[in-house]
Design a protein around this motif. Structure first.
Motif, PDB file in Angstrom:
ATOM      1  N   VAL A  63       0.937  -1.185  -0.112  1.00  0.00           N
ATOM      2  CA  VAL A  63      -0.065   0.026   0.077  1.00  0.00           C
ATOM      3  C   VAL A  63       0.889   1.233   0.124  1.00  0.00           C
ATOM      4  N   SER A  64       0.391   2.409  -0.573  1.00  0.00           N
ATOM      5  CA  SER A  64       0.940   3.700  -0.377  1.00  0.00           C
ATOM      6  C   SER A  64      -0.039   4.647  -0.026  1.00  0.00           C
ATOM      7  N   PHE A  65       0.267   6.137   0.430  1.00  0.00           N
ATOM      8  CA  PHE A  65      -0.537   6.926   0.854  1.00  0.00           C
ATOM      9  C   PHE A  65      -0.196   7.957   0.031  1.00  0.00           C
ATOM     10  N   SER A  66      -1.369   9.001  -0.208  1.00  0.00           N
ATOM     11  CA  SER A  66      -1.050  10.282  -0.840  1.00  0.00           C
ATOM     12  C   SER A  66      -2.135  11.295  -0.568  1.00  0.00           C
ATOM     13  N   ASN A  67      -2.127  12.295  -1.133  1.00  0.00           N
ATOM     14  CA  ASN A  67      -2.983  13.474  -0.876  1.00  0.00           C
ATOM     15  C   ASN A  67      -3.571  13.577   0.567  1.00  0.00           C
ATOM     16  N   PHE A  68      -2.695  13.443   1.584  1.00  0.00           N
ATOM     17  CA  PHE A  68      -2.933  13.852   2.938  1.00  0.00           C
ATOM     18  C   PHE A  68      -3.169  15.248   3.192  1.00  0.00           C
ATOM     19  N   LYS A  69      -4.279  15.517   3.412  1.00  0.00           N
ATOM     20  CA  LYS A  69      -4.664  16.767   4.270  1.00  0.00           C
ATOM     21  C   LYS A  69      -5.156  16.727   5.691  1.00  0.00           C
ATOM     22  N   ILE A  70      -4.931  17.723   6.286  1.00  0.00           N
ATOM     23  CA  ILE A  70      -5.092  17.926   7.725  1.00  0.00           C
ATOM     24  C   ILE A  70      -5.044  19.445   8.107  1.00  0.00           C
ATOM     25  N   ALA A  71      -5.608  20.017   8.911  1.00  0.00           N
ATOM     26  CA  ALA A  71      -5.596  21.412   9.195  1.00  0.00           C
ATOM     27  C   ALA A  71      -4.287  22.050   9.617  1.00  0.00           C
ATOM     28  N   LYS A  72      -4.348  23.057   8.972  1.00  0.00           N
ATOM     29  CA  LYS A  72      -2.871  23.981   8.936  1.00  0.00           C
ATOM     30  C   LYS A  72      -2.444  24.035  10.353  1.00  0.00           C
ATOM     31  N   ALA A  73      -3.318  24.224  11.188  1.00  0.00           N
ATOM     32  CA  ALA A  73      -3.177  24.403  12.712  1.00  0.00           C
ATOM     33  C   ALA A  73      -4.319  23.578  13.533  1.00  0.00           C
ATOM     34  N   THR A  89      -5.419   9.682   0.584  1.00  0.00           N
ATOM     35  CA  THR A  89      -5.850   8.450  -0.661  1.00  0.00           C
ATOM     36  C   THR A  89      -5.044   7.425  -0.361  1.00  0.00           C
ATOM     37  N   LEU A  90      -5.633   6.113  -0.288  1.00  0.00           N
ATOM     38  CA  LEU A  90      -5.064   5.191  -0.185  1.00  0.00           C
ATOM     39  C   LEU A  90      -4.772   4.119  -1.324  1.00  0.00           C
ATOM     40  N   THR A  91      -3.610   3.700  -1.861  1.00  0.00           N
ATOM     41  CA  THR A  91      -3.566   2.876  -2.953  1.00  0.00           C
ATOM     42  C   THR A  91      -2.889   1.397  -2.427  1.00  0.00           C
ATOM     43  N   HIS A  92      -3.487   0.632  -3.070  1.00  0.00           N
ATOM     44  CA  HIS A  92      -3.010  -0.873  -2.768  1.00  0.00           C
ATOM     45  C   HIS A  92      -3.214  -1.727  -3.877  1.00  0.00           C
ATOM     46  N   GLY A  93      -2.249  -2.923  -3.765  1.00  0.00           N
ATOM     47  CA  GLY A  93      -2.243  -3.943  -4.683  1.00  0.00           C
ATOM     48  C   GLY A  93      -3.611  -4.658  -4.672  1.00  0.00           C
ATOM     49  N   GLU A  94      -3.919  -5.329  -5.573  1.00  0.00           N
ATOM     50  CA  GLU A  94      -5.033  -5.929  -5.872  1.00  0.00           C
ATOM     51  C   GLU A  94      -5.323  -7.240  -4.700  1.00  0.00           C
ATOM     52  N   ASP A  95      -4.241  -7.703  -4.255  1.00  0.00           N
ATOM     53  CA  ASP A  95      -4.098  -8.661  -3.154  1.00  0.00           C
ATOM     54  C   ASP A  95      -4.560  -7.992  -1.699  1.00  0.00           C
ATOM     55  N   VAL A  96      -4.624  -7.040  -1.701  1.00  0.00           N
ATOM     56  CA  VAL A  96      -4.981  -6.404  -0.508  1.00  0.00           C
ATOM     57  C   VAL A  96      -6.510  -6.034  -0.331  1.00  0.00           C
ATOM     58  N   LYS A  97      -7.016  -6.826   0.810  1.00  0.00           N
ATOM     59  CA  LYS A  97      -8.490  -6.553   0.882  1.00  0.00           C
ATOM     60  C   LYS A  97      -8.839  -5.510   1.798  1.00  0.00           C
ATOM     61  N   ILE A  98      -8.900  -4.431   1.401  1.00  0.00           N
ATOM     62  CA  ILE A  98      -9.149  -3.494   2.455  1.00  0.00           C
ATOM     63  C   ILE A  98     -10.671  -3.208   3.075  1.00  0.00           C
ATOM     64  N   THR A  99     -11.509  -4.199   2.335  1.00  0.00           N
ATOM     65  CA  THR A  99     -12.974  -4.294   3.031  1.00  0.00           C
ATOM     66  C   THR A  99     -12.919  -5.340   4.029  1.00  0.00           C
ATOM     67  N   ALA A 100     -11.835  -6.040   4.339  1.00  0.00           N
ATOM     68  CA  ALA A 100     -11.842  -7.148   5.350  1.00  0.00           C
ATOM     69  C   ALA A 100     -11.888  -6.499   6.691  1.00  0.00           C
ATOM     70  N   ALA A 101     -12.696  -7.113   7.768  1.00  0.00           N
ATOM     71  CA  ALA A 101     -13.101  -6.592   8.852  1.00  0.00           C
ATOM     72  C   ALA A 101     -11.753  -6.335   9.645  1.00  0.00           C
ATOM     73  N   ASP A 102     -10.712  -6.983   9.467  1.00  0.00           N
ATOM     74  CA  ASP A 102      -9.513  -6.949  10.039  1.00  0.00           C
ATOM     75  C   ASP A 102      -8.347  -6.022   9.468  1.00  0.00           C
ATOM     76  N   PHE A 103      -8.962  -5.262   8.340  1.00  0.00           N
ATOM     77  CA  PHE A 103      -7.800  -4.146   7.811  1.00  0.00           C
ATOM     78  C   PHE A 103      -8.127  -3.088   8.416  1.00  0.00           C
ATOM     79  N   ILE A 104      -6.950  -2.318   8.650  1.00  0.00           N
ATOM     80  CA  ILE A 104      -7.072  -1.247   9.518  1.00  0.00           C
ATOM     81  C   ILE A 104      -5.978  -0.117   8.939  1.00  0.00           C
ATOM     82  N   THR A 105      -6.511   1.037   8.726  1.00  0.00           N
ATOM     83  CA  THR A 105      -5.675   2.034   8.256  1.00  0.00           C
ATOM     84  C   THR A 105      -6.135   3.323   9.279  1.00  0.00           C
ATOM     85  N   ASP A 106      -5.088   4.257   9.419  1.00  0.00           N
ATOM     86  CA  ASP A 106      -5.098   5.300  10.185  1.00  0.00           C
ATOM     87  C   ASP A 106      -4.158   6.487  10.207  1.00  0.00           C
TER      88      ASP A 106
END
Length: 303
Positions: A63-73, A89-106
């Motif tokens: 996986v990789s991450f992009s377009n990260f947006k957070i408040a300036k302050a 934005t989360l970009t992932h390989g087709e083998d990564v099941k982001i809909t799985a109940a035990d897949f977590i991102t933060d």
């Protein structure tokens, strides 16, 4: 390193759910997820100093991450919980099941080094992601801050760096006897952005006497204070330039009369001549560590 209890030592989600986040702040599910992720993160960081073939580490999740947006302050006081929304934005390989109940991102923000942070803050719950294609998703999470729980000290004010992480547990239970961390996927990506963590400010004003005769002297006092995370109080902000401004009674526009500095206790005091009815206020432009503040106008009746 002042990071919530889950980062210090973890040995299973059920055992540490009460330590992950104070019970009043999050439910058991949110607490246990943080303990599980912390265990995997620790193993990944420890393994980075060992040979590539070292045992006991999660595999690199595709996986990789992009377009990260957070408040300036982010403005933080002394007691109230502050929650800041983050999207990425989360970009992932087709083998990564982001809909799985035990897949977590933060999302995560940190001070110091990404691999050995001085402090670290994250959300109470995992980010929620919505697929936009077979390999991309838009994710939304939070950074939650509890100053009343001593998560911050005064030296934490200033620039924090941003990161995001993802964990695929693939059916592995970190609290189970047969837990195999090598079957867990993990990826952390730092340097995604920055935000300012600021000590909330307060500014007061009082113009006297009122009413006052035209041509007489008006004394304008006030105080600039900011959150002291070390003590859980507000204390004077010393030696800061503050503008005294005036608005005519029937006008909507303030003009600057003069600029003065706060004294050794954050207090303000200056004098002006009474010329016409209107409002006096103090305004502070802010600094990297402290947000801008403007006092409500104080009306003076000139007779």
């Amino acid at each position: 390193m002042r990071i919530r209890a889950t980062v210090a030592a973890v040995s299973g989600a059920l055992a540490l759910s009460a330590l992950a986040v104070p019970a009043a702040q999050a439910d058991d599910t949110a607490a246990s997820y943080r303990a599980d992720v912390a265990k995997v993160r620790q193993a990944a960081l420890a393994a980075s100093d060992r040979a590539p073939a070292a045992e006991g580490k999660p595999y690199a999740l595709n996986v990789s991450f992009s377009n990260f947006k957070i408040a300036k302050a982010v403005k933080v006081g002394t007691t109230n919980h502050v929650s800041t929304t983050v999207t990425y934005t989360l970009t992932h390989g087709e083998d990564v099941k982001i809909t799985a109940a035990d897949f977590i991102t933060d999302p995560v923000i940190y001070r110091g080094s990404a691999t050995a942070p001085d402090n670290m803050l994250y959300g109470n719950k995992p980010a929620k992601c919505t697929a936009t294609s077979a390999t991309t998703a838009n994710c939304k999470g939070t950074i939650d801050v509890y100053p009343g729980d001593h998560e911050l000290v005064n030296t934490d004010a200033g620039t924090w760096r941003a990161a995001a992480e993802a964990t695929a547990f693939n059916g592995q239970n970190p609290g189970g006897e047969t837990f195999d961390i090598t079957k867990v996927g993990y990826k952390s990506q730092s340097g995604l952005g920055t935000t300012l963590m600021q000590r909330s400010s307060k500014l007061t004003v009082n113009a006297a006497p009122e009413p006052v005769k035209k041509g007489k002297t008006i004394t304008v006092t006030g105080k600039l204070s900011r959150a002291n995370w070390d003590r859980g109080t507000y204390n004077g902000y010393v030696g800061q330039p503050v503008k005294l401004q005036f608005r005519k009674k029937n006008s909507n526009t303030y003009t600057t009369v003069k600029t003065i500095k706060t004294d050794a206790t954050g207090n303000l005091k200056t004098t002006v001549k009474a010329t016409q009815d209107g409002y006096f206020r103090y305004t502070f432009a802010g600094t990297t560590t402290t947000p801008a503040a403007t006092a409500a106008g104080d009306f003076v009746d000139v007779q």
